[in-house]
Design a protein around this motif. Structure first.
Motif, PDB file in Angstrom:
ATOM      1  N   THR A 295       0.817  -1.763   0.038  1.00  9.82           N
ATOM      2  CA  THR A 295       0.087  -0.012   0.235  1.00  9.82           C
ATOM      3  C   THR A 295       0.790   0.966  -0.345  1.00  9.82           C
ATOM      4  O   THR A 295       0.719   2.064  -0.428  1.00  9.82           O
ATOM      5  CB  THR A 295      -0.957   0.046   1.235  1.00  9.82           C
ATOM      6  N   GLU A 296       2.200   1.187   0.541  1.00 12.53           N
ATOM      7  CA  GLU A 296       2.897   2.373  -0.115  1.00 12.53           C
ATOM      8  C   GLU A 296       3.028   2.853  -0.771  1.00 12.53           C
ATOM      9  O   GLU A 296       3.748   3.808  -1.555  1.00 12.53           O
ATOM     10  CB  GLU A 296       4.239   1.639   1.091  1.00 12.53           C
ATOM     11  N   MET A 297       2.812   2.002  -1.754  1.00  9.79           N
ATOM     12  CA  MET A 297       3.173   2.342  -3.070  1.00  9.79           C
ATOM     13  C   MET A 297       2.848   2.639  -3.867  1.00  9.79           C
ATOM     14  O   MET A 297       1.726   1.865  -5.651  1.00  9.79           O
ATOM     15  CB  MET A 297       4.437   1.576  -4.044  1.00  9.79           C
ATOM     16  N   SER A 298       0.696   2.596  -3.260  1.00  9.23           N
ATOM     17  CA  SER A 298      -0.297   2.496  -3.845  1.00  9.23           C
ATOM     18  C   SER A 298      -1.022   3.914  -5.146  1.00  9.23           C
ATOM     19  O   SER A 298       0.104   4.948  -4.701  1.00  9.23           O
ATOM     20  CB  SER A 298      -1.805   2.945  -2.925  1.00  9.23           C
ATOM     21  N   THR A 299      -1.327   3.999  -5.588  1.00 11.73           N
ATOM     22  CA  THR A 299      -1.330   4.748  -6.873  1.00 11.73           C
ATOM     23  C   THR A 299      -3.250   4.826  -7.363  1.00 11.73           C
ATOM     24  O   THR A 299      -3.703   3.895  -7.115  1.00 11.73           O
ATOM     25  CB  THR A 299      -0.824   4.856  -8.295  1.00 11.73           C
ATOM     26  N   GLY A 300      -2.738   5.910  -7.926  1.00 16.06           N
ATOM     27  CA  GLY A 300      -4.751   6.399  -8.062  1.00 16.06           C
ATOM     28  C   GLY A 300      -5.860   5.521  -9.332  1.00 16.06           C
ATOM     29  O   GLY A 300      -6.318   5.780 -10.299  1.00 16.06           O
ATOM     30  N   PHE A 301      -5.434   4.267  -9.410  1.00 18.71           N
ATOM     31  CA  PHE A 301      -6.072   3.401 -10.778  1.00 18.71           C
ATOM     32  C   PHE A 301      -6.902   1.906  -9.396  1.00 18.71           C
ATOM     33  O   PHE A 301      -5.877   1.115  -8.454  1.00 18.71           O
ATOM     34  CB  PHE A 301      -5.180   2.823 -11.438  1.00 18.71           C
ATOM     35  N   PRO A 302      -7.771   1.285 -10.292  1.00 22.64           N
ATOM     36  CA  PRO A 302      -8.371   0.566  -9.637  1.00 22.64           C
ATOM     37  C   PRO A 302      -7.669  -1.288  -9.127  1.00 22.64           C
ATOM     38  O   PRO A 302      -7.679  -1.388  -7.690  1.00 22.64           O
ATOM     39  CB  PRO A 302      -9.584   0.310 -10.163  1.00 22.64           C
ATOM     40  N   GLY A 303      -6.446  -1.312  -9.762  1.00 26.37           N
ATOM     41  CA  GLY A 303      -5.714  -2.471  -9.165  1.00 26.37           C
ATOM     42  C   GLY A 303      -4.728  -1.868  -8.209  1.00 26.37           C
ATOM     43  O   GLY A 303      -4.082  -3.403  -8.354  1.00 26.37           O
ATOM     44  N   TYR A 304      -4.430  -1.137  -7.737  1.00 23.00           N
ATOM     45  CA  TYR A 304      -2.741  -0.414  -7.525  1.00 23.00           C
ATOM     46  C   TYR A 304      -4.001   0.846  -6.490  1.00 23.00           C
ATOM     47  O   TYR A 304      -2.325   0.948  -6.041  1.00 23.00           O
ATOM     48  CB  TYR A 304      -1.983   0.375  -8.373  1.00 23.00           C
ATOM     49  N   ASN A 305      -4.900   0.623  -5.915  1.00 20.51           N
ATOM     50  CA  ASN A 305      -5.052   1.736  -4.621  1.00 20.51           C
ATOM     51  C   ASN A 305      -4.890   1.474  -3.104  1.00 20.51           C
ATOM     52  O   ASN A 305      -5.276   2.050  -2.805  1.00 20.51           O
ATOM     53  CB  ASN A 305      -6.335   1.899  -4.537  1.00 20.51           C
ATOM     54  N   GLY A 306      -4.520  -0.118  -3.454  1.00 15.42           N
ATOM     55  CA  GLY A 306      -3.879  -0.052  -2.217  1.00 15.42           C
ATOM     56  C   GLY A 306      -5.244  -0.571  -0.943  1.00 15.42           C
ATOM     57  O   GLY A 306      -5.223  -0.816   0.499  1.00 15.42           O
ATOM     58  N   GLN A 307      -6.718  -0.727  -1.273  1.00 12.32           N
ATOM     59  CA  GLN A 307      -7.713  -0.978  -0.369  1.00 12.32           C
ATOM     60  C   GLN A 307      -8.293  -2.400  -0.750  1.00 12.32           C
ATOM     61  O   GLN A 307      -9.410  -2.216  -2.269  1.00 12.32           O
ATOM     62  CB  GLN A 307      -8.388   0.827  -0.199  1.00 12.32           C
ATOM     63  N   ILE A 308      -8.641  -3.099  -0.347  1.00  9.02           N
ATOM     64  CA  ILE A 308      -9.157  -4.362  -0.529  1.00  9.02           C
ATOM     65  C   ILE A 308     -10.537  -4.059  -0.524  1.00  9.02           C
ATOM     66  O   ILE A 308     -11.392  -3.472   0.520  1.00  9.02           O
ATOM     67  CB  ILE A 308      -9.016  -5.336   0.083  1.00  9.02           C
ATOM     68  N   PRO A 309     -11.645  -3.955  -2.193  1.00 13.69           N
ATOM     69  CA  PRO A 309     -12.592  -3.526  -1.940  1.00 13.69           C
ATOM     70  C   PRO A 309     -13.569  -4.340  -0.614  1.00 13.69           C
ATOM     71  O   PRO A 309     -13.286  -6.137  -0.875  1.00 13.69           O
ATOM     72  CB  PRO A 309     -13.466  -4.419  -3.365  1.00 13.69           C
ATOM     73  N   PHE A 310     -14.862  -4.168  -0.332  1.00 14.86           N
ATOM     74  CA  PHE A 310     -15.903  -5.048   0.750  1.00 14.86           C
ATOM     75  C   PHE A 310     -16.459  -5.997  -0.102  1.00 14.86           C
ATOM     76  O   PHE A 310     -16.976  -7.012   0.346  1.00 14.86           O
ATOM     77  CB  PHE A 310     -16.394  -3.964   1.630  1.00 14.86           C
ATOM     78  N   GLU A 311     -16.412  -5.314  -1.596  1.00 14.50           N
ATOM     79  CA  GLU A 311     -17.158  -6.557  -1.754  1.00 14.50           C
ATOM     80  C   GLU A 311     -16.424  -7.582  -2.583  1.00 14.50           C
ATOM     81  O   GLU A 311     -16.911  -9.302  -2.951  1.00 14.50           O
ATOM     82  CB  GLU A 311     -17.513  -6.300  -3.035  1.00 14.50           C
ATOM     83  N   ASN A 312     -14.916  -7.695  -2.152  1.00 19.21           N
ATOM     84  CA  ASN A 312     -14.651  -8.978  -2.195  1.00 19.21           C
ATOM     85  C   ASN A 312     -14.282  -9.010  -0.939  1.00 19.21           C
ATOM     86  O   ASN A 312     -13.392  -9.717  -0.068  1.00 19.21           O
ATOM     87  CB  ASN A 312     -12.872  -8.311  -2.526  1.00 19.21           C
ATOM     88  N   GLY A 313     -15.495 -10.462  -0.112  1.00 13.28           N
ATOM     89  CA  GLY A 313     -14.914 -10.234   1.500  1.00 13.28           C
ATOM     90  C   GLY A 313     -13.438 -11.281   1.183  1.00 13.28           C
ATOM     91  O   GLY A 313     -13.270 -12.571   0.554  1.00 13.28           O
ATOM     92  N   PHE A 314     -13.414 -11.276   2.430  1.00 16.28           N
ATOM     93  CA  PHE A 314     -12.838 -12.496   3.515  1.00 16.28           C
ATOM     94  C   PHE A 314     -13.553 -13.614   3.913  1.00 16.28           C
ATOM     95  O   PHE A 314     -14.782 -13.830   4.347  1.00 16.28           O
ATOM     96  CB  PHE A 314     -12.145 -11.613   4.988  1.00 16.28           C
ATOM     97  N   VAL A 315     -12.640 -14.990   3.923  1.00 16.67           N
ATOM     98  CA  VAL A 315     -12.885 -16.028   4.292  1.00 16.67           C
ATOM     99  C   VAL A 315     -13.469 -15.766   6.398  1.00 16.67           C
ATOM    100  O   VAL A 315     -14.190 -16.620   6.119  1.00 16.67           O
ATOM    101  CB  VAL A 315     -11.354 -16.428   4.155  1.00 16.67           C
ATOM    102  N   SER A 316     -12.472 -15.311   6.568  1.00 17.00           N
ATOM    103  CA  SER A 316     -12.956 -15.428   8.673  1.00 17.00           C
ATOM    104  C   SER A 316     -14.667 -14.116   8.430  1.00 17.00           C
ATOM    105  O   SER A 316     -15.578 -14.764   8.880  1.00 17.00           O
ATOM    106  CB  SER A 316     -12.273 -13.971   8.453  1.00 17.00           C
ATOM    107  N   GLU A 317     -14.788 -12.907   7.188  1.00 15.46           N
ATOM    108  CA  GLU A 317     -16.647 -13.198   7.279  1.00 15.46           C
ATOM    109  C   GLU A 317     -17.155 -14.235   6.670  1.00 15.46           C
ATOM    110  O   GLU A 317     -18.569 -14.329   7.305  1.00 15.46           O
ATOM    111  CB  GLU A 317     -16.471 -11.646   6.073  1.00 15.46           C
ATOM    112  N   MET A 318     -16.733 -15.005   5.784  1.00 17.94           N
ATOM    113  CA  MET A 318     -17.482 -16.156   5.791  1.00 17.94           C
ATOM    114  C   MET A 318     -18.002 -17.045   6.448  1.00 17.94           C
ATOM    115  O   MET A 318     -18.727 -17.436   6.705  1.00 17.94           O
ATOM    116  CB  MET A 318     -16.935 -16.993   4.560  1.00 17.94           C
ATOM    117  N   LEU A 319     -16.946 -17.316   6.893  1.00 22.64           N
ATOM    118  CA  LEU A 319     -17.009 -18.845   8.267  1.00 22.64           C
ATOM    119  C   LEU A 319     -17.431 -17.851   8.867  1.00 22.64           C
ATOM    120  O   LEU A 319     -18.555 -18.533  10.541  1.00 22.64           O
ATOM    121  CB  LEU A 319     -16.081 -18.975   8.441  1.00 22.64           C
TER     122      LEU A 319
END
Length: 785
Positions: A109-133
């Motif tokens: 994230t220290e090298m994030s840039t303003g593009f969707p694949g590079y902004n360093g913030q995992i979208p909430f629509e990409n749920g974690f397995v912890s949230e699933m279980l």
């Protein structure tokens, strides 16, 4: 089991009871508690850090890892698991089942840039397995390294929605950043900072502490709900640098690596073929052009390098020992057989120690590598609390045997790692090898498949994206099953690759090695560069027949290569990989949205949490002042404010009745300033000022020289010239008011050396232009992954 005497209904369904005018004429019913399926297995991920393919015993290493080996013997060993080649991107795949660019994690994230694949913030629509279980009645625990959120969000100001407790974990104990001292870690418990429970002198080390807490979390819940399953993500600080371990563990390997890295590779490769973790017809990859021949080193350099590897080996064996304690605990409570365990590393072995290795990574980050004679003076301290050590490139290369290259690059040395699966209640096979292709994105789908759980359509009201990985659960009991994972792209800082049905194409950037590239690692990719790369610099390997990428077929199989390059672009379009960016300096310099406006004055108060390095005032190479408002009783002493550790930093403190300032220059020199007169009793203003008197020479490891002054109630109390200061960063670099947690910045006092007066406030004021070196900062951030 007898049936309950009450009625239950699913939350949200119509109330099935009866509501009358009084309780006498009514019939109750209760919302059904969330319960897991009876007999549901526990799930445990063990994520090692910077551990290469050839470093576990069961993968041919001479390093003893009997407990991890026992998981291979009682379960399955996979020899074709792939990572992204870097820490945070890999961890995002492990926890979400989605590709790293789709997670916004192209890099750290220290090298994030303003593009969707590079902004360093995992979208909430990409749920974690912890949230699933969590939705299926599991307890969820995160223990160890996190590093899945922007570093500027690690402070007490939050936001907390990307902290572990914000992403489906009920309990958290560990550290948020990319690395930490194993002796003096920057610890958090749930959502708040804590100090380690004991000191290194009392036997403290992070790894056993993490294992203790993991066991405690499980035990806490099991004593109340013994049938409730858990998901535990244990992510060790090991074996990331600093390679910290009790001396007796390193001493077990005395003399074991004296023959050097080439000998290690030859022996490990022979053992790999014997074990079957490398095919019998595999060829060992070439001697890396960036690694010196062992015999070309001086006797002292060989002695130092061998000791650095002894320390690393002890570190890994020590980690294995404490993982063994966790496994024994699961057996003791009767949960071992019904726990689905997956063990993996986040990337290949790490090259951040440089060609010679270092006793203090802060010197490497600050372009101030220590001379060999200085390193030799620290040889008996390596691995201990006074060092921040990392081994040289040669051991990195050897640790990834039989593959070429290392972490951060998409050759198999960076992107292929150990992977073990163990689940006696769910897998009949024992001690077998699986060769099916897999990637970290496949772990979540496999867990869900094994548990009979469908991926959720929503989490907390957020519609979920499809998983990108595929299950390999069908391979558990079928060694001949075909892999369901046919195509996988790779991109890391412009270094690209793609796998497709046994073929592998790689486009190294800036070249196959630093020596052959003839240009620095951090080189932006221009349009012309990309055209030239795609036309002339892709390599092609038939990895089904060439396990270690030793025969480039790009000239003979041109049609196949063109097909693979085209497929890479198809995958890049799917997963937000574009634009391709090989730069680091430009990405590090990118302006990013912050939670506060820029300022030049910072006020701190005692009793508050330490500031993570990412949000501390930037005092290096610029004028600055530190002003303290405090009540000073008779006999007062202690730290007023400090930043860093004994590896480098600065501290303002009172001792022996006088005001002191110390600048610890990368542990190589202590530049001190002491007031001529004692501090007076009562409420007073104490102040330190720094005024640059020259320019920094950052490329040669020298921060700006300057005039340092101490004031008491605005009256000059002492002054001196600092000939050199730290040019780039302190690591660890946290700032604390009223005490010195961890190791002491100045050995003249013993940490934490708390201030015994009343500290009202500390104000750090900055002025002038910040002078910085983005190349060195890039190296620091990358090394912390």
């Amino acid at each position: 089991m007898s049936q309950p005497s009450w009625r239950e209904y699913r939350p949200g369904a119509a109330f099935p009871g009866v509501i009358g005018r009084t309780a006498e004429e009514s019939q109750p019913a209760w919302p059904q508690p969330l319960r897991a399926t009876p007999g549901a297995p526990n799930v445990m991920f063990i994520v090692l850090d910077d551990t290469g393919y050839g470093q576990l015993g069961c993968y041919g290493s001479p390093i003893a890892t009997p407990n991890l080996d026992s998981l291979a013997q009682g379960g399955l060993l996979y020899n074709n698991m792939h990572t992204t080649a870097l820490c945070s991107p890999s961890r995002s795949c492990i926890i979400t089942g989605r590709n790293h660019h789709a997670n916004g994690m192209a890099g750290v994230t220290e090298m994030s840039t303003g593009f969707p694949g590079y902004n360093g913030q995992i979208p909430f629509e990409n749920g974690f397995v912890s949230e699933m279980l969590l939705q299926h009645g599991y307890n969820t625990y995160m223990v160890g390294k996190w590093h899945l959120m922007p570093s500027e969000q690690e402070s007490a100001a939050g936001p907390y929605d990307r902290w572990p407790l914000g992403r489906g974990f009920e309990r958290f104990y560990g550290f948020l950043g990319g690395d930490t001292s194993q002796w003096y870690p920057e610890l958090l418990y749930d959502n708040h900072q804590i100090e380690p429970p004991t000191t290194p002198e009392q036997g403290y080390h992070l790894t056993p502490d993490l294992v203790d807490k993991a066991m405690a979390f499980v035990a806490d819940a099991k004593q109340v709900a013994p049938d409730k399953p858990f998901f535990l993500n244990l992510s060790t600080g090991a074996t990331h640098a600093p390679h910290h371990v009790p001396k007796e563990w390193a001493d077990r390997y005395r003399g074991r690596f004296d023959e050097g890295w080439d000998a290690y590779r030859e022996a490990a490769f022979a053992r790999q073929r014997e074990l079957g973790v490398a095919p019998a017809d595999a060829r060992l990859s070439r001697h890396d052009p960036d690694v010196p021949e062992w015999d070309s080193l001086s006797p002292d350099a060989r002695r130092l390098a061998a000791r650095m590897m002894e320390v690393y080996a002890g570190f890994l064996s020590h980690t294995d020992h404490h993982i063994g304690r966790l496994l024994a605990f699961l057996k003791e409570i009767g949960e071992f057989d019904n726990t689905l365990i997956m063990v993996v590393s986040d990337n290949g072995a790490s090259p951040e120690g440089g060609v010679t290795g270092t006793a203090n990574e802060a010197q490497f980050f600050n372009n101030a590598p220590e001379p060999l004679e200085d390193s030799l003076r620290s040889i008996d301290e390596l691995g201990g609390p006074t060092t921040f050590n990392h081994y040289p490139w040669g051991w990195t290369w050897a640790g990834n045997t039989p593959f070429r290259r290392w972490k951060r690059e998409t050759y198999r040395g960076g992107a292929s790692d150990p992977f073990l699966v163990h689940w006696p209640s769910g897998i009949r096979a024992r001690g077998e090898i699986r060769t099916q292709y897999a990637h970290l994105v496949d772990m979540v789908p496999t867990v869900l498949d094994a548990l009979g759980i469908e991926p959720p359509s929503t989490i907390r009201g957020v519609t979920q994206s499809p998983l990108h990985g595929v299950s390999f659960a069908h391979t558990f009991d079928d060694a001949d099953a075909l892999s369901n994972h046919h195509t996988q792209y790779f991109e890391m800082i412009g270094h690209r690759a793609i796998d497709h049905d046994g073929w592998r194409a790689v486009c190294p950037w800036p070249g196959p090695s630093f020596a052959e590239a003839g240009r620095p690692f951090d080189t932006p990719i221009t349009v012309q560069d990309l055209t030239d790369l795609d036309a002339h610099h892709w390599e092609l390997y038939h990895v089904d027949e060439d396990f270690a990428e030793t025969r480039d077929l790009s000239a003979e199989q041109r049609d196949k290569l063109v097909e693979m390059v085209a497929l890479w672009y198809v995958e890049a379009g799917k997963y937000n990989v574009l634009p391709i960016d090989g730069s680091l300096v430009q990405r590090m310099m990118t302006q990013r949205p912050q939670i506060t406006e820029a300022r030049t004055s910072y006020t701190f108060r005692p009793g508050t949490q330490s500031l993570p390095a990412a949000v501390t005032p930037r005092v290096l190479n610029r004028p600055h002042s530190v002003t303290v408002d405090a009540d000073l009783p008779a006999g007062v002493e202690g730290v007023l404010v400090c930043q860093g550790t004994d590896a480098g930093g600065w501290t303002l403190f009172i001792k022996d009745g006088r005001l002191h300032y110390t600048h610890n220059y990368v542990r190589r020199a202590l530049h001190r300033l002491t007031s001529a007169d004692p501090v007076p009793e009562g409420r007073h203003e104490l102040r330190f000022e720094f005024e640059p008197t020259g320019k920094p020479d950052i490329q040669h490891g020298k921060g700006t020289p300057g005039k340092a002054q101490l004031y008491i109630d605005r009256q000059l109390a002492a002054e001196t010239d600092l000939p050199v200061t730290t040019p780039v960063m302190f690591n660890p670099g946290g700032l604390t008011c009223g005490r010195n947690p961890g190791s002491a910045v100045d050995p003249d006092y013993t940490s934490p050396f708390p201030f015994t007066g009343t500290l009202h406030s500390v104000t750090i004021d900055l002025s002038g232009e910040l002078i910085t070196d983005m190349n060195s900062e890039m190296r620091m951030h990358m090394a912390r992954q």
